[in-house]
Every structure is written in structure tokens, then in C-alpha cells.
Scaffold this motif. Structure first.
Motif, PDB file in Angstrom:
ATOM      1  N   GLN A 377       0.847  -1.191   0.000  1.00 20.74           N
ATOM      2  CA  GLN A 377       0.000   0.000   0.000  1.00 20.74           C
ATOM      3  C   GLN A 377       0.884   1.243   0.000  1.00 20.74           C
ATOM      4  OE1 GLN A 377      -2.580  -0.277   3.418  1.00 20.74           O
ATOM      5  NE2 GLN A 377      -3.032  -2.440   3.011  1.00 20.74           N
ATOM      6  N   ASP A 378       0.665   2.113  -0.969  1.00 27.42           N
ATOM      7  CA  ASP A 378       1.309   3.428  -0.928  1.00 27.42           C
ATOM      8  C   ASP A 378       2.828   3.339  -1.057  1.00 27.42           C
ATOM      9  OD1 ASP A 378       1.078   6.219  -0.670  1.00 27.42           O
ATOM     10  OD2 ASP A 378       1.504   6.148   1.462  1.00 27.42           O
ATOM     11  N   VAL A 379       3.330   2.357  -1.816  1.00 29.72           N
ATOM     12  CA  VAL A 379       4.791   2.203  -1.896  1.00 29.72           C
ATOM     13  C   VAL A 379       5.411   2.932  -3.076  1.00 29.72           C
ATOM     14  CG1 VAL A 379       4.677  -0.067  -0.780  1.00 29.72           C
ATOM     15  CG2 VAL A 379       4.790   0.059  -3.271  1.00 29.72           C
ATOM     16  N   GLY A 386       6.116   4.828   0.046  1.00 30.70           N
ATOM     17  CA  GLY A 386       5.651   4.246   1.297  1.00 30.70           C
ATOM     18  C   GLY A 386       5.368   5.304   2.335  1.00 30.70           C
ATOM     19  N   ILE A 387       4.684   4.889   3.394  1.00 34.22           N
ATOM     20  CA  ILE A 387       4.287   5.830   4.436  1.00 34.22           C
ATOM     21  C   ILE A 387       5.504   6.482   5.089  1.00 34.22           C
ATOM     22  CG2 ILE A 387       4.151   4.082   6.258  1.00 34.22           C
ATOM     23  CD1 ILE A 387       1.664   6.938   5.758  1.00 34.22           C
ATOM     24  N   PHE A 388       6.629   5.767   5.122  1.00 32.73           N
ATOM     25  CA  PHE A 388       7.863   6.306   5.694  1.00 32.73           C
ATOM     26  C   PHE A 388       8.922   6.604   4.626  1.00 32.73           C
ATOM     27  CE2 PHE A 388       5.926   3.764   9.095  1.00 32.73           C
ATOM     28  CZ  PHE A 388       5.819   4.737  10.083  1.00 32.73           C
ATOM     29  N   ASN A 389       8.535   6.480   3.353  1.00 34.29           N
ATOM     30  CA  ASN A 389       9.422   6.761   2.215  1.00 34.29           C
ATOM     31  C   ASN A 389      10.613   5.796   2.135  1.00 34.29           C
ATOM     32  OD1 ASN A 389       8.748   8.494   0.176  1.00 34.29           O
ATOM     33  ND2 ASN A 389      10.207  10.087   0.769  1.00 34.29           N
ATOM     34  N   GLU A 433       5.396  -4.887   1.352  1.00 36.56           N
ATOM     35  CA  GLU A 433       5.033  -4.215   2.594  1.00 36.56           C
ATOM     36  C   GLU A 433       3.703  -4.837   2.980  1.00 36.56           C
ATOM     37  OE1 GLU A 433       5.125  -0.026   2.966  1.00 36.56           O
ATOM     38  OE2 GLU A 433       7.202   0.158   2.283  1.00 36.56           O
ATOM     39  N   GLY A 434       3.750  -5.784   3.907  1.00 38.96           N
ATOM     40  CA  GLY A 434       2.560  -6.559   4.239  1.00 38.96           C
ATOM     41  C   GLY A 434       1.416  -5.712   4.751  1.00 38.96           C
ATOM     42  N   ALA A 435       1.741  -4.564   5.297  1.00 42.62           N
ATOM     43  CA  ALA A 435       0.762  -3.578   5.753  1.00 42.62           C
ATOM     44  C   ALA A 435       1.546  -2.292   5.994  1.00 42.62           C
ATOM     45  CB  ALA A 435       0.071  -4.030   7.038  1.00 42.62           C
ATOM     46  N   GLU A 436       0.838  -1.172   6.039  1.00 45.78           N
ATOM     47  CA  GLU A 436       1.554   0.091   6.247  1.00 45.78           C
ATOM     48  C   GLU A 436       2.182   0.131   7.639  1.00 45.78           C
ATOM     49  OE1 GLU A 436      -1.244   3.203   5.195  1.00 45.78           O
ATOM     50  OE2 GLU A 436      -0.179   3.428   3.303  1.00 45.78           O
ATOM     51  N   ILE A 468       8.451 -10.327   3.890  1.00 49.31           N
ATOM     52  CA  ILE A 468       7.341  -9.482   4.341  1.00 49.31           C
ATOM     53  C   ILE A 468       7.905  -8.378   5.230  1.00 49.31           C
ATOM     54  CG2 ILE A 468       5.146  -9.420   5.588  1.00 49.31           C
ATOM     55  CD1 ILE A 468       4.962 -12.482   5.111  1.00 49.31           C
ATOM     56  N   ARG A 469       7.928  -7.160   4.713  1.00 41.83           N
ATOM     57  CA  ARG A 469       8.405  -6.017   5.484  1.00 41.83           C
ATOM     58  C   ARG A 469       7.252  -5.416   6.271  1.00 41.83           C
ATOM     59  NH1 ARG A 469       9.313  -1.932   2.248  1.00 41.83           N
ATOM     60  NH2 ARG A 469      10.048  -0.778   4.072  1.00 41.83           N
ATOM     61  N   LEU A 470       7.507  -5.163   7.565  1.00 46.49           N
ATOM     62  CA  LEU A 470       6.483  -4.561   8.415  1.00 46.49           C
ATOM     63  C   LEU A 470       7.127  -3.523   9.325  1.00 46.49           C
ATOM     64  CD1 LEU A 470       4.494  -7.764   9.467  1.00 46.49           C
ATOM     65  CD2 LEU A 470       3.673  -5.948   7.959  1.00 46.49           C
ATOM     66  N   ALA A 471       6.598  -2.307   9.304  1.00 49.47           N
ATOM     67  CA  ALA A 471       7.046  -1.263  10.221  1.00 49.47           C
ATOM     68  C   ALA A 471       6.444  -1.546  11.583  1.00 49.47           C
ATOM     69  CB  ALA A 471       6.613   0.108   9.704  1.00 49.47           C
TER      70      ALA A 471
END
Length: 680
Positions: A377-379, A386-389, A433-436, A468-471
Motif C-alpha cells: 500500500q502506498d509504496v 511508502g508511508i515512511f518513504n 510491505e505486508g501492511a503500512e 514481508i516487510r512490516l514497520a
């Protein structure tokens, strides 16, 4: 979409009709024999009879091209598998769960048929979830300009699952060559179709979707089913867009051998269903048209019976799986670092930020392997990554085919990653990005669970090569859905790796190893460290960190702090303060939670005789409980004090900074616990 009448009694040659009749008769014989294996304690404890679905299943199997297509059959697709080319023996080996079963070697439920070498995929018991995998394969077919289709088959009731809607929405949006077959027998076990959806035909729920063809057929009629499936495949190929084939079937018997349809279908309904049996009708049509005689049909039946008996004799003698084999294929092989075998280095270049380490490694690995992809999402939208760029600049360099946005549908993001990997698991690597935020990952958990046992369930035939990257984590004032930790839950699943870097060099090294490995890796990024000065380090250009290798961040002899993620930094601060008080504290950064470096944990406890486990997640139910258990089991005799834990309170993480500070661990809380333990 036009359906040409390529086949009918007059247009179809006798040799083809004989082949179809043989398959229909043989399939029905297996279908009717299957319950006897359970009665004889030979197996087939789950059997979903397909009788009444004969025509559409024959057609799916006949239309499937094993050289170019991928097929995802569901648990009632026995005749589909047989028609596609599986032998009777292969069907029986699956039914009675033998070690030589092609689908799973007895690891998965019977009636889940597969043949990996032909790309007939082993699907799980979660009804309809393979629609997402078919879409992922379709995406790969489109990217690589491959002339084939992905065929997904399911019952009409499973279309109620949310991920089916996500799959069809995504396939139509991306214009992918996927044929979705709905085999409609009017029931989901005992639940009538009217309780599932307002439309008489569930396919009509999708009439507003663009780039989607919908066609209905009589799934009990061989020619209508065959013509429809041929047209659907050709359309998907020609126009690269999805097609729904809604086949009206009838369920003649029980849902499965654990069901009794007499409890919810009256005698008249059961008789009406039996009267619609496609097999005797097809025989009667062939006799009426004088294409076959009674004697010829009897000869085909005798041949089918002999084939079944011969296959049975071989199947029952086949080896059973062995108890010791349960540990085979839990995880596929990980990439083995070639230069930095212990995950340390002596690089003295200018320190880099944690976020730049991830971004730089992603780009380097995309250059290293042109079959690497990332979405979420938003990548990727112009200058934003992405949400954090974190993925900033990637789409500009690698193009929209490899770097793109997914819909806000976590199941879709992860499920299609599994599917795309299936197209060519030797070369394709997927990062998502599995989720934001990690807190939003829960809608994808069904697909995550699926991914966790794909390699084991397929007996080593398939591995979803997905990072799977997850913040993750707090300390940003994020509150609910933006500050929680989920590693305690994720680590309970065998078949996945879970890593948590705390410094920029480890962020780069662990990501490189994950992206080069086979299998699934959850890569948790403590987002509070993205731009943190204390997480900056020098990073060799080709740095690699092996899985399951902890790193001693500070040597000591009086107390071991075992930690990971954000709390590594608090632990190091606390250790420096304790040093001024005369205590020598060792800090062990785990980096990798699964696999876990148990040797390093035992070694540090042997050295200091005291252990403090520190993590950001809740103490109750957190991953620290597992660490304490491992220490007590493997190093108890070396302890001079009980193992203590520091973590979050057993509450959600609050939004207000005052609440967040009260909930999350910090340096002072670690100091208090460490002093108590040192003075025990």
C-alpha cells in the motif's frame, strides 16, 4: 464473450468421446469407492464426492494445458485432476495419504489433489483462498509475456470469502489471464445458497466489474461445459483479462463423509438431485445417437474397473510416511552468507541511517536479481515511496512492472505474492510491505498461515519466496494500530523466519539474506529507528547477516541483557550507567528470533550467571516468555538468580505520549530490573 459450439454429439469425433466417457466412468468408480477405504481403515478420512459436477470438471481438466497453464483445484475436484492427466494410482495415493502422494506425501488432507511438475498446485483447506494465488500467477504470466492462463476452481459458497472478492477485483484491475470457475451445487455443506448471497447466481455479484467476462454454463452437460471452458481460456489468453465461468451443478450425495444430507434435504430433493446425474444422461445420449452400443460402453466400464483394481493393488502397498519425516521441509534452505559468515564487519565508512540502509539494500538487490518485485500500500507514487518513504526512488529506477501499489487489501498483497512466486520459484523473489504498519497485518494472517506451511504441506515441492516487510513498534506517539508489536504471535508459526534488526548494518545484512533466501521471512523494522542517530552505523556495500546468529553488542561478566529491536539501545544505555556503578553488563542483540541463536543465549548465561530478557512487546504472552523457557531448559544450572523480564504493560499502546511512556519499556525500567537482579 461468445461461446462457439465446437463440440456436440455430431461435431466431436468418436475417439474423443470415448476418452471422455472413460474418464467419466473411471472417475465415478473412484468417487464411489473412496468411502470404502475409510470403512476398511485404509484412509481417505476426508472425501468430498464430486458426483453431479462431472461435466464441468471433465472440461476443466481437458482444457488445462500442463505445459503453459497453472491450475488451482479445490477439494471436490477429483475428476478435474483425473481429466487433467493424473493417474488413478496418483489419485488413490492422495486419498489414502501415502508417502508417495504427489500433493503432499500424506501431510495434507485427502481429496486435495496436485501434481507440482505440471503446475497443478496443492491448495489448502481454506476454501477459495487459492484465488489469490491464481491471480499472482496471472500477474507473473502478464509480466513475462507468457502465453498461458491460471485456472482457479471452487464451490459457489466459498466465493463469500473476502479474499475471493479481492482476487477478482485485483485480476480485473490488473487485467490478468485468470479463469475463475464457480461450481454451483446450491449448498455450502448444509447452508443453502440463499443464505450466502441475494443473487441466484453468485457470479452476478461481479457484474459491475470492468475488464471481467462472466459466462454461465450447465455444469452437468459435457458439451456446454467443454465449449464454455474452451471459450473462457481463449478469451483470457487473447485479451489478458479474467473470466468467471459459473457452472450450474448438482450435489447428488453428502457434502463429505462427515456429513449426512438427510438432515437438511428431504426425500424429494434428494431424488431430484439423483435424477440430474450427468453420467447416465451422457451414456444415454451416446446410445441414442448410436455413437456407442451397450456392448462398447460395457467394455469401457470393464477397462475402467480393471484400471482401478490395478491402481488399488499398487497404492495400498505404497509406503506410509515415517514419524521422523515430520521435520523434513519445515523451511527451505536459507541463503548462506559467503563473506560475513558471523554477521560482523570492520567497515569504517561514513555511518548511514537505518532507513537508508533498507532503501539502499532494496535497490542493490533489485539490480542483483532482475526477477525481484515489490508491492504494497502506498509504496510507489511519484516521489513518495511508502508511508515512511523507505521505497523512495525505486519505481523510477525499476519501473512499474516491478515496483507498484497494491490495493488496501492486506490479504491480496500477501496472497498474490505467494502466487507470483509460484510461477518460477527458482528465480522470482518478492518483497511486500505486508501492511503500512505491523498492527494492520491481521487481515493478511490467513495468507500468512498458508505461507507458513506451504513448503511443509507440499512435501518440499514449493516454497513461497517472499520477504514481508512490516514497520513495527512504538515510541512514535502512534497509538492503536500504529505502535503495537506482533512478533510474539508470528514466531508461533513454524515455516517462517522472523528477524528484527536494531542497527543500520544489520538492517542491510538481514534484508539481503532474506531477499536471497528461499521461503518466507518476516522482516520487522522498528520504525522509531528509521532516522535515529543511535541506530546509524557503517555498512559494507555487500554486507550479509546469517539467520539465527546473535551479536554481542557489549561484553560483560556480571549480567546478560538479552534483547532485540528498539530495546537494544535502551539496554546499551542502561549498561553504560551500570558500568559507572561498578557492574559489567553484557548486551546480546538477538537480531533473529526464528531461527533463534540458542548457543549464544546459553553462552552468555554461562558467562554471567544472570539473565534479564528485555523486549518492547508485552511481558505477558510476549516472545520473552519463550526466551525464559529456553534459558531455564538449557542453562538453568548456570543461573545464580531467576530470569527476569522487562517489556510493555498488558495493555494496548496508548496515543498520548504520557500513556505511551507509562506502557512501553525504557532505559529507566531496565535499570531498575537490572539492579534488582544484580543484587539478588
Amino acid at each position: 464473450m461468445k461461446v462457439a459450439k465446437l463440440h456436440d454429439l455430431k461435431k466431436t469425433d468418436k475417439k474423443t468421446l470415448e476418452k471422455w466417457l472413460h474418464l467419466l466412468i473411471l472417475g465415478r468408480m473412484i468417487d464411489e469407492r473412496a468411502p470404502n477405504y475409510l470403512k476398511q481403515a485404509l484412509g481417505w478420512s476426508y472425501h468430498a464426492p464430486y458426483a453431479g459436477h462431472d461435466a464441468i470438471q471433465l472440461a476443466i481438466g481437458q482444457v488445462f494445458d500442463r505445459k503453459t497453464d497453472h491450475m488451482f483445484p479445490y477439494y471436490r475436484d477429483m475428476l478435474t485432476a483425473l481429466s487433467a492427466g493424473l493417474t488413478t494410482e496418483e489419485i488413490l495415493l492422495n486419498g489414502i495419504s501415502k508417502a508417495t502422494d504427489l500433493a503432499s506425501g500424506g501431510r495434507h488432507m485427502s481429496n486435495h489433489f496436485a501434481k507440482p511438475e505440471w503446475n497443478i498446485h496443492n491448495v489448502s483447506s481454506c476454501t477459495g483462498n487459492h484465488t489469490l494465488h491464481a491471480v499472482g500467477v496471472g500477474r507473473a504470466m502478464k509480466f513475462y509475456k507468457h502465453k498461458g492462463v491460471a485456472i482457479s476452481s471452487q464451490g459457489e459458497s466459498s466465493v463469500s470469502e473476502g479474499y475471493c472478492y479481492e482476487a477478482i477485483n485485483g485480476a480485473s484491475n490488473e487485467k490478468l489471464p485468470v479463469v475463475f470457475v464457480f461450481q454451483d451445487n446450491g449448498y455450502g455443506i448444509s447452508v443453502p445458497k440463499a443464505d450466502q448471497t441475494a443473487n441466484e447466481f453468485v457470479c452476478d455479484n461481479f457484474t459491475g466489474f470492468k475488464n471481467l467476462q462472466i459466462v454461465k454454463c450447465d455444469g452437468k452437460d459435457v458439451f456446454d461445459s467443454m465449449n464454455t471452458m474452451i471459450a473462457a481460456r481463449e478469451h483470457a489468453l487473447k485479451f489478458s483479462e479474467p473470466v468467471i465461468v459459473h457452472a450450474m451443478c448438482v450435489r447428488i450425495g453428502n457434502h463429505s463423509n462427515s456429513d449426512n444430507h438427510e438432515w437438511y434435504r428431504d426425500e424429494k430433493e434428494r431424488a431430484d438431485a439423483k435424477a440430474q446425474d450427468p453420467l447416465p444422461k451422457f451414456k444415454a445420449d451416446l446410445l441414442k445417437a448410436k455413437i456407442f452400443t451397450e456392448k462398447e460402453i460395457a467394455k469401457i466400464e470393464e477397462k475402467a474397473k480393471a484400471e482401478l483394481l490395478e491402481a488399488h493393488a499398487k497404492a495400498v502397498k505404497a509406503p506410509n510416511p515415517t514419524p521422523e519425516s515430520i521435520f523434513d521441509h519445515v523451511l527451505p534452505p536459507a541463503y548462506e552468507p559467503q563473506k560475513y559468515t558471523d554477521g560482523t564487519h570492520n567497515d569504517t565508512s561514513e555511518p548511514k541511517k537505518f532507513i537508508d540502509a533498507i532503501n539502499g539494500t532494496l535497490k542493490a538487490e533489485f539490480r542483483h536479481n532482475p526477477n525481484t518485485f515489490i508491492w504494497g500500500q502506498d509504496v510507489a507514487n511519484k516521489e513518495k515511496g511508502g508511508i515512511f518513504n523507505v521505497t523512495k526512488g525505486m519505481q523510477q529506477e525499476f519501473g512499474k512492472g516491478r515496483v507498484f501499489n497494491g490495493p488496501i487489501a492486506e490479504d491480496y498483497i500477501l496472497g498474490t505474492a505467494n502466487g507470483m512466486s509460484r510461477f518460477d520459484q527458482d528465480k522470482i523473489r518478492v518483497v511486500v510491505e505486508g501492511a503500512e504498519f505491523a498492527d494492520y497485518f491481521w487481515p493478511a494472517m490467513e495468507q500468512f498461515v498458508e505461507m507458513s506451511h506451504d513448503h511443509w504441506r507440499s512435501n518440499g515441492a514449493f516454497s513461497p519466496n517472499v520477504t514481508i516487510r512490516l514497520a513495527s513498534g512504538g515510541y512514535i506517539g502512534g497509538g492503536l494500530y500504529h505502535s503495537q508489536n506482533i512478533e510474539g504471535t508470528l514466531c508461533t508459526f513454524p515455516g517462517v523466519r522472523v528477524v528484527v534488526p536494531a542497527f543500520a548494518d544489520d538492517a542491510a545484512g538481514l534484508l539481503r539474506t532474506a531477499m536471497r533466501s528461499q521461503g518466507c521471512t518476516v522482516y520487522l523494522e522498528p520504525k522509531a529507528l528509521y532516522n535515529a542517530k543511535h541506530a546509524m552505523t557503517s555498512i559494507p556495500e555487500d554486507f550479509e547477516v546469517p539467520f539465527g546468529k546473535a551479536r554481542v553488542r557489549r561484553e560483560g561478566k556480571d549480567l546478560s541483557i538479552i534483547t532485540y529491536g528498539n530495546t537494544v539501545h535502551f539496554s546499551l544505555e542502561a549498561a553504560e550507567i551500570l558500568a559507572k556503578e561498578g557492574f559489567d553488563v553484557e548486551v546480546l542483540d538477538l537480531r533473529s528470533l526464528n531461527p533463534l541463536d540458542l548457543d549464544a543465549i546459553v553462552a552468555t548465561v554461562k558467562k554471567t550467571h544472570r539473565a534479564l530478557v528485555v523486549h518492547e512487546d508485552k511481558v505477558f504472552g510476549g516472545f520473552g516468555g519463550e526466551l525464559v523457557g529456553q534459558i531455564n531448559e538449557h542453562a538453568f544450572e548456570h543461573l545464580d538468580a531467576p530470569v527476569r523480564r522487562v517489556g510493555s504493560t498488558f495493555t494496548p499502546v496508548g496515543f498520548n505520549r504520557i500513556l505511551e511512556r507509562a506502557i512501553l519499556p525504557d532505559m529507566n525500567k531496565i535499570l531498575v530490573a537490572a539492579r534488582d537482579l544484580l543484587n539478588y
